[in-house]
Design an enzyme around this catalytic site. Structure first.
Site, PDB file in Angstrom:
ATOM      1  N   HIS A 149       2.131   2.353  -3.307  1.00  0.00           N
ATOM      2  CA  HIS A 149       1.108   3.085  -4.068  1.00  0.00           C
ATOM      3  C   HIS A 149       1.168   4.598  -3.831  1.00  0.00           C
ATOM      4  O   HIS A 149       0.654   5.365  -4.641  1.00  0.00           O
ATOM      5  CB  HIS A 149      -0.288   2.627  -3.650  1.00  0.00           C
ATOM      6  N   GLU A 183       0.830  -1.216   0.000  1.00  0.00           N
ATOM      7  CA  GLU A 183       0.000   0.000   0.000  1.00  0.00           C
ATOM      8  C   GLU A 183       0.862   1.262   0.000  1.00  0.00           C
ATOM      9  O   GLU A 183       0.522   2.256  -0.651  1.00  0.00           O
ATOM     10  CB  GLU A 183      -0.938   0.010   1.212  1.00  0.00           C
TER      11      GLU A 183
END
Length: 863
Positions: A310, A307
């Protein structure tokens, strides 16, 4: 060939004449009746004159609209729910230049993770029932929260203001800028975001606790429900470590003032990379040092690393359109694994078994899971055409994530780590706060490497499937290599050609590389008596099929090969068996010749295959003999490792022990069954007596063979606990029960509020997988499909119903699924239906083939 990003040429439904630049949004939720009221003002840059404004809205009631302060009549406001569009017809032409649109609207708060949703949960400590709010906007659900230009290329600044109860904490992408008491609670205003895509907005609110730290200029926090934030300590420390690594790797420091890791107790099952406010299902963020397993710890690190990658790849630089989703997901999967492996080499990250949150997906190494699907007729290219919103939600699959990841790993190993990183830094610097296509990435990597990366990549990203390289030693001392498309259960597949970045080594020598650009190639000067291994360390996304003499040399050399190469040989051998290119004896012969070892990845590969075959053979004549044989393969490792951990054992031993108990329990091993029951009885009296690593497997084995009394006990424990991990273990154990009467009791829980929506729906899938009775699970689902689908988040909506057929091995079920889909499911599920039909047909054919091959193996007296 794809072109670099160009806003005007990017696909999408929305006209490009009007571009939003700034949104000011105010939302007032009503938690008593699960609705909300909202208003917004959007600054617009009108690029050429228009008579209409067209933007996205879904399940919102537009109550008023004005442009430049002039109110529009209600007759000028038109919503199209099917196309998810809001059209405002203007009284006269709107000239090019800057304008302002104001809207007032109402909407609903959902129970599933789409748009703004609510979660009911039990508070840690008190056990009191509470409710909180969260959002999930990817791919196309920001439009359920506020009317917006909800396509990734329309970047804008967003400034959110919300009204919440006074004792609630509200969290969004940016820090709180203002807070004031008002009637009915408090109004919280957040600072404006940098220019970003609409789907990256976030809003979470409830009775929350926070722990925090600082990395350079960035405030980092873990946010959880009251009493749980402290369980985020491991995540907070890991966040700091990863943030420094990424700031350095990408060459562009993290650009926001804060990064929140937010643990939410329901709504969806995974994690979402909202810029500056990442949301996680609790079990992927919270770690209890006393009660959490080693597997949970590893999973948290990998999900955090994915994550956080990202924040650059996806948020700072965003794919232009959903056909390039792999640029976000494939990259974050690769980068997350690379980062986790950097900090935790002992975890064998590239070889570790992934645990999919959806139990209908096979576990396995990420690359293997992608290759499994990519060999089938129902596969698609990494870059796939996405025309509608429903198709965008279907793009989140193994090809996008895992094939994307393994192609990048192969490319990095071919270009070299430093060159590859140079290219990534060029790409980041050139495209920050903007959008890209895959062509932009290849251009940056080509500049850095002086290679035509786009030409190498095209075959891997623009066409489906992957190759098998056939190795044949010739009498003249050359080794001939031939490539062809590798397929499973796919007759008459169109032939394709790849540029393959091959790596190979003669045993004991440094690996060499060769770019195989044609159907054939040759290796010179390979000694006839030395083992030759292609695909060094298994980093390449291709299979290898060796001729007999090459295979025998490799079998003799097994003790001298590293674990990556041994796992790669096993994975390829099993894939050749599935494809009908080799008999089952090729794989089992290799397994029997492996040196005695307790390497996690190697044993996991064997456990995976045995688990699959064991499930496939339920009810067949060879099932019992196979179970006996499978136990004989696993027992020596279990005897070496034992039930109890030792101070000097390898870091991975706990995870291996858990896998072996689970596998031997499924294979009816009498000693393991007795050991699990005995440990369960002790655990009931003294919970600390069962180490965290053993809880999931021991409970699952006990649940599998449970009588009603044991089932009731597990259920009672599941209802009582406020620990997400423990709750998951208890309910997973209930789903393992093989007694049809108990299965029906487990299935009924899926319709209650006992579990968060995202967990409740997977009880049905788990029963289908673990009980040996997928028919009972399907009958239940069919009768309750509407209620189940109401709990499914956007990413799972197209997949859920077809996936429940995954465990059938009978051709007639393929017809049943097709007929059911035709009458009951939307067109958007067609690709998922095709995948599952293919899986059923493959399983039916493979089961027949395996039964006869195993029968021959067992009757030959060798097993």
């Amino acid at each position: 060939m794809e072109k670099p990003f160009n806003f005007n040429e990017t696909p999408g439904r929305l006209p490009k004449e009007v571009v939003p630049t700034e949104y000011a949004i105010r939302i007032v939720p009503n938690v008593d009746n699960f609705t909300f009221a909202g208003s917004e003002t959007v600054k617009l840059n009108v690029r050429s004159p228009v008579y209409q404004l067209v933007l996205n809205a879904l399940e919102l009631k537009i109550e008023a609209a004005s442009v430049d302060g002039k109110e529009l009549p209600l007759s000028a406001i038109k919503t199209d729910n099917e196309k998810e569009l809001l059209t405002l017809t203007l009284p006269s032409e709107l000239a090019a230049g800057d304008h302002a649109l104001s809207l007032r609207f109402t909407g609903k708060i959902n129970q599933q993770g789409q748009g703004l949703f609510y979660m009911r949960y039990q508070e840690q400590g008190s056990g009191a029932r509470k409710v909180m709010l969260g959002t999930q906007f990817e791919a196309t659900d920001a439009r359920r929260f506020f009317p917006c230009w909800d396509e990734p290329a329309f970047r804008a600044r967003f400034q959110l203001t919300v009204v919440v109860p006074e004792n609630w904490l509200a969290v969004s992408n940016m820090p709180i800028e203002s807070e004031r008491k008002i009637a009915g609670g408090k109004e919280v205003g957040f600072a404006p975001t940098p220019p970003m895509s609409s789907y990256l907005n976030v809003f979470v609110a409830g009775e929350l606790d926070v722990i925090e730290s600082q990395v350079g200029p960035t405030q980092i926090r873990v946010v959880g429900t009251k009493g749980k934030a402290e369980l985020g300590r491991y995540a907070l420390e890991t966040t700091a470590e990863i943030l420094k690594y990424y700031n350095d790797y990408f060459g562009v420091p993290y650009p926001l003032p804060k990064l929140d890791q937010i643990a939410i107790p329901g709504g969806f099952g995974g994690a979402m990379e909202n810029w500056g406010g990442i949301t996680y299902y609790e079990s992927t963020l919270l770690f209890d040092p006393k009660n959490s397993s080693a597997e949970t710890k590893q999973n948290i690190h990998e999900v955090l690393a994915h994550e956080m990658a990202h924040m650059w790849f996806g948020d700072l630089v965003t794919m232009a359109w959903w056909d390039n989703l792999w640029l976000n997901e494939g990259f974050a999967s690769w980068m997350g694994s690379k980062c986790t492996a950097h900090f935790n080499p002992q975890w064998e990250v590239w070889l570790a078994r992934e645990l999919p949150r959806d139990p209908t997906r096979r576990t396995g190494i990420a690359k293997e899971a992608a290759m499994e699907g990519d060999a089938r007729s129902s596969t698609h290219p990494i870059q796939q055409r996405v025309a509608t919103e429903a198709e965008a939600n279907s793009a989140f699959d193994d090809i996008t994530y895992k094939k994307g990841q393994s192609f990048l790993r192969m490319l990095e190993s071919f270009l070299g780590e430093d060159v590859f990183r140079d290219g990534i830094q060029k790409y980041m610097a050139a495209h920050k706060y903007s959008n890209t296509t895959t062509a932009d990435l290849w251009s940056a990597l080509s500049d850095a490497s002086n290679n035509s990366v786009g030409e190498i990549a095209a075959g891997w990203t623009e066409q489906p499937g992957f190759p098998v390289v056939i190795v044949k030693r010739e009498a003249d001392g050359k080794v001939r290599l031939t490539q062809e498309r590798f397929t499973v259960n796919f007759k008459n597949a169109p032939p394709l050609l790849w540029q393959i970045p091959l790596t190979y080594s003669v045993l004991g020598e440094t690996p060499a590389t060769l770019l195989m650009t044609d159907k054939t190639a040759a290796l010179e000067n390979i000694p006839a008596d030395r083992a030759l291994k292609l695909n060094a360390n298994g980093a390449g996304n291709y299979r290898v099929e060796y001729d007999d003499s090459s295979w025998q040399l490799l079998l003799s050399a097994l003790p001298k090969l590293g674990v990556e190469d041994r796992v790669n040989l096993m994975s390829d051998a099993w894939a050749l068996v599935e494809a009908g290119r080799a008999p089952a004896s090729l794989y089992f012969g290799l397994v029997e010749k492996l040196p005695a070892a307790t390497d996690l990845a190697e044993r996991e590969q064997i456990i995976n295959v045995l688990d699959f075959v064991n499930g496939l053979l339920v009810g067949s004549s060879e099932h019992e003999k196979f179970q006996r044989y499978a136990r004989s393969l696993l027992r020596p490792t279990f005897e070496a490792i034992g039930w109890v951990s030792k101070p000097d054992e390898p870091k991975n031993a706990g995870m291996l022990r858990a896998s072996l108990i689970s596998a031997l329990g499924d294979l009816n091993d009498p000693e393991v069954l007795a050991g699990c029951r005995e440990r369960f009885e002790k655990y009931l009296a003294h919970p600390a007596s069962l180490p965290p690593d053993l809880r999931a497997p021991v409970l699952a084995v006990v649940g599998r063979y449970a009588d009603e009394k044991t089932w009731n006990k597990l259920h009672e424990l599941g209802l009582k606990t406020t620990s997400t991990e423990d709750k998951q273990n208890y309910y997973n154990a209930l789903a393992c029960a093989t007694d049809p009467k108990l299965m029906k009791k487990t299935l009924a829980i899926a319709l209650t509020d006992e579990l968060p929506t995202s967990r409740a729906i997977f009880l049905v899938s788990r029963v289908a997988r673990d009980s040996g009775h997928p028919d009972i699970a399907w009958e239940f689902a069919k009768g309750n499909m509407k209620a189940l689908l109401a709990k499914v988040d956007a990413a799972g909506a197209n997949r859920y119903a077809p996936s429940l057929f995954t465990f059938f091995s009978d051709d007639s079920r393929a017809d049943e699924l097709r007929n059911y889909a035709k009458k009951n499911l939307p067109q958007a599920t067609a690709s998922e239906v095709a995948k599952v039909v293919d899986e059923i047909q493959f399983r039916a054919e493979f089961r027949d083939r395996l039964v006869s091959q195993l029968s021959a193996l067992f009757s030959s007296g060798t097993k």
